[in-house]
Motif scaffolding. Structure first.
Motif, mmCIF file in Angstrom:
data_model
loop_
_atom_site.group_PDB
_atom_site.id
_atom_site.type_symbol
_atom_site.label_atom_id
_atom_site.label_comp_id
_atom_site.label_asym_id
_atom_site.label_seq_id
_atom_site.Cartn_x
_atom_site.Cartn_y
_atom_site.Cartn_z
ATOM 1 N N ILE A 26 0.598 -0.998 -0.101
ATOM 2 C CA ILE A 26 -0.020 -0.010 0.243
ATOM 3 C C ILE A 26 1.048 1.320 0.095
ATOM 4 N N ALA A 27 0.436 2.377 -0.506
ATOM 5 C CA ALA A 27 1.154 3.505 -0.501
ATOM 6 C C ALA A 27 0.409 4.700 0.461
ATOM 7 N N VAL A 28 1.261 5.523 0.960
ATOM 8 C CA VAL A 28 0.646 6.692 1.787
ATOM 9 C C VAL A 28 1.335 7.831 1.211
ATOM 10 N N VAL A 38 -19.273 -2.041 8.194
ATOM 11 C CA VAL A 38 -18.596 -0.864 7.566
ATOM 12 C C VAL A 38 -17.000 -1.091 7.361
ATOM 13 N N TYR A 39 -16.187 -1.448 8.606
ATOM 14 C CA TYR A 39 -14.950 -1.692 8.640
ATOM 15 C C TYR A 39 -14.449 -2.499 7.321
ATOM 16 N N ASP A 40 -15.359 -3.733 7.263
ATOM 17 C CA ASP A 40 -14.742 -4.629 6.003
ATOM 18 C C ASP A 40 -14.904 -3.885 4.879
ATOM 19 N N ARG A 76 -12.062 -3.274 1.981
ATOM 20 C CA ARG A 76 -12.153 -3.928 0.669
ATOM 21 C C ARG A 76 -12.092 -2.759 -0.360
ATOM 22 N N THR A 77 -12.709 -1.547 -0.159
ATOM 23 C CA THR A 77 -12.738 -0.565 -1.214
ATOM 24 C C THR A 77 -11.204 -0.004 -1.278
ATOM 25 N N ARG A 124 -3.042 -0.823 9.171
ATOM 26 C CA ARG A 124 -2.955 -2.277 9.824
ATOM 27 C C ARG A 124 -4.149 -3.072 9.131
ATOM 28 N N HIS A 125 -5.426 -2.486 9.256
ATOM 29 C CA HIS A 125 -6.688 -2.918 8.887
ATOM 30 C C HIS A 125 -6.939 -3.070 7.546
ATOM 31 N N ASP A 126 -6.381 -1.949 6.665
ATOM 32 C CA ASP A 126 -6.852 -1.835 5.257
ATOM 33 C C ASP A 126 -5.845 -2.369 4.208
#
Length: 634
Positions: A74-76, A211-213, A217-218, A246-248
């Motif tokens: 992932i990128a920030v 909602v977190y899921d 996913r998105t 961590r979650h996404d």
């Protein structure tokens, strides 16, 4: 281990952001610093291993960023809190999209904002194909942002300088704004989830876990880009950002699928004294061990980021340095038996310079050093100048060039000077003439004799050289005619002004030979001298190469390019919206090669360093000396 790359405009707080994230649990690991390119830091968070790649700011580092992004999950993108500066993030949003990587946005330095958060997000949306969604709303005390409300959990947090934020009751002043912003967020999520859409239509409150899921996913599918804010210097909003990572962030399996299933990928590389070339490798499709086969040869050894601590092997997801592994390079994907380039990696290298070693004896050492540097820096392009044969170094810009020249001197002991590439000028004629030339030489023994009548005339631009013969009656024996053509070609190698002559037709019309003294050499000499006499009689004009240039430019700057191109004696062909990059135009022009350096400088000034271009030779056109002023033509 999961890996993320942090990138963004200069002075957007990237380095302090990585330091703050890595220090959340105070369990930092090792680090690797490649001066002027990136710093890699490993750390732990909530019992999980992480690595952050902090890319140096500025668009000149985008070429190196592509390889780092390929090795990341992932990128920030860190951006300043200024809506008018949102365009500076456009190249970084684009390179992340081209890498097919999930992304989070962090609006940094909100302790000194120039715009409201919503205004910054709205401005950034111009440059993103994916919809940007605010995951937080600010809590304000006057004009100061003192905390935030998480729009998924609907919990409020108060900032504390240098420490984790503390949970507080949601202030009444923010409740209406939070309710509206959360509704907008859920509507954005509902576009990608039918169950959520039904719940909203039926006015049912969706479960928090659902909602977190959807948020994860998105993000992972790059359907949406979540936006956070804070101050890395004061540690505001840092924990919330790290928890979202961590979650996404997807895992290494999803990253491997994105890359097409390689065993490993080379993210960055460097040359370290006493070790030689080291390559930052991330294991993807299986373990990578010292002595095992990778990229078609055996890996020498694997160390931690400090280049000292030997690691037995890298499990899938882990990163380490491959030492004594010459078959590996940055910007490549590896299977056990082969190494190959990343798909669509990097930018062009339009800033090109001829390199000349200060000491002639270093010619060979310079070529070797450039080859080694190209293995560690995929943003470099090494070629040679057709006129001088000297090496040509293509870089991303002046800062990139300066860094490479410094490394040539310090790491390889090869100081060099750089100079612009002289345009590949040509000459041609605009009218024809007929020449009768006799070559006769007697110096004892067999002599030399050849008599030719030739007509020389201009051809259409780009037609090249043409030779025909219309000799009648065998006046010139047929076996000598190819020699006349060869002589004519030799005469065009260097014209009266010192450049190759092009677009010329030569006709052999008549001539004479001698049964004893005529030879191939004599007729080649006669043909060469006849053409030279013709060129001197009719005179030549200089031609300059014209390049077709594609400028990739944020659309807000497109209007400024028309007078810029005209000032460089270029011709605008047109422009249109880019077919895959939101907010970008593809601006096409014709430009004299001699003006490319000036274009690079003017383009950086006119577009705040966001635009770049690629060029290719198109045709030659007549030039005057004043047209070439400022180029390397004497």
């Amino acid at each position: 281990m999961r890996v993320f790359t942090v990138l963004g405009p200069s002075n957007s707080g990237k380095t302090t952001l990585v330091q703050a994230l890595a220090g959340l649990d105070d369990k930092r690991g090792k680090s690797l610093n490649i001066p002027g390119v990136a710093t890699v830091t490993s750390f732990a968070f909530m019992g999980e291993d992480w690595a952050a790649i902090d890319m140096a700011g500025g668009a000149e580092n985008l070429g190196a960023a592509a390889a780092a992004l390929a090795a990341s999950d992932i990128a920030v993108i860190s951006v300043p809190p200024d809506a008018e500066s949102a365009v500076l993030a456009a190249p970084f949003l684009r390179v992340v999209e081209e890498a097919g990587l999930p992304c989070l946005l962090f609006i940094n330095r909100i302790d000194n904002p120039q715009s409201r958060i919503a205004e910054v997000v709205s401005a950034l949306q111009t440059w993103s194909r994916a919809h940007l969604v605010l995951r937080e709303v600010p809590i304000r005390q006057g004009s100061t942002i003192t905390g935030f409300v998480d729009l998924v959990s609907e919990r409020a947090w108060k900032f504390q300088d240098g420490r984790h934020s503390v949970l507080i009751d949601m202030p009444d002043s923010v409740k209406d704004r939070e309710e509206q912003a959360r509704a907008e967020l859920l509507e954005s999520y509902a576009d990608f989830d039918e169950t959520l859409m039904e719940e909203l239509i039926e006015d049912r409150k969706p479960p928090l876990a659902e909602v977190y899921d959807i948020a994860a996913r998105t993000t992972q599918h790059h359907d949406l880009v979540s936006c956070f804010f804070g101050s890395s210097l004061k540690h505001h909003g840092i924990t919330r950002l790290m928890k979202s990572l961590r979650h996404d962030a997807p895992g290494v399996a999803e990253t491997g699928a994105r890359l097409g299933g390689p065993k490993a990928v080379g993210a960055l590389a460097d040359v370290i004294k006493h070790l030689g070339k080291v390559v930052l490798v991330r294991a993807i499709g299986g373990p990578v061990a010292g002595g095992a086969r990778l990229g078609g040869a055996d890996v020498g050894s694997i160390t931690d980021l400090d280049a000292k601590t030997v690691l037995g092997s890298l499990a899938p997801g882990q990163i380490g340095l491959a030492v004594k592994s010459d078959q590996l390079a940055a910007g490549q994907v590896f299977t056990p038996e082969a190494a190959g380039p990343l798909r669509g990696q990097g930018h062009a290298a339009p800033y090109r310079r001829i390199l000349t070693p200060e000491h002639e004896k270093d010619d060979t050492r310079l070529l070797t050093a450039l080859d080694r540097l190209a293995e560690t820096d995929p943003a470099l392009v090494v070629s040679s100048d057709e006129g001088s044969g000297r090496p040509v170094l293509g870089t991303q810009g002046p800062l990139h060039l300066r860094r490479i020249l410094g490394r040539l001197a310090s790491d390889f002991g090869v100081p060099v000077s750089e100079s612009p590439i002289p345009p590949a000028l040509r000459e041609t004629i605009q009218r024809g003439t007929e020449i009768h030339h006799r070559h006769r030489k007697q110096s004892g023994g067999a002599g030399q004799f050849a008599d030719v009548v030739i007509a020389v005339g201009p051809q259409a631009r780009g037609a090249g050289f043409a030779f025909v013969e219309t000799v009648k009656g065998g006046a010139v024996p047929r076996n000598y005619i190819p020699s006349v053509e060869e002589g004519a070609r030799e005469a065009l190698v260097v014209g009266p002004m010192g450049y190759p002559v092009v677009d010329v037709a030569v006709e052999l019309k008549d001539g004479k030979s001698h049964s004893v003294d005529s030879s191939d050499h004599a007729f080649r000499t006669a043909g060469k001298n006849a053409v030279r006499e013709a060129l001197a009689e009719v005179g030549t004009v200089m031609l300059q190469p014209i390049m077709k240039v594609d400028i990739h430019v944020p659309s807000v700057f497109s209007g400024a390019l028309v007078p810029l191109v005209s000032g460089l004696k270029g011709q605008v062909l047109g422009f249109e919206g880019h077919d895959s990059a939101a907010g970008w135009d593809l601006f096409q022009i014709m430009l004299p090669m001699a003006a490319e350096d000036a274009l690079f400088t003017a383009l950086a000034a006119a577009t705040r360093g966001t635009a770049w271009f690629t060029s290719s030779f198109d045709h030659y056109q007549e030039a005057r000396r004043e047209d070439l002023a400022g180029s390397a033509v004497g």
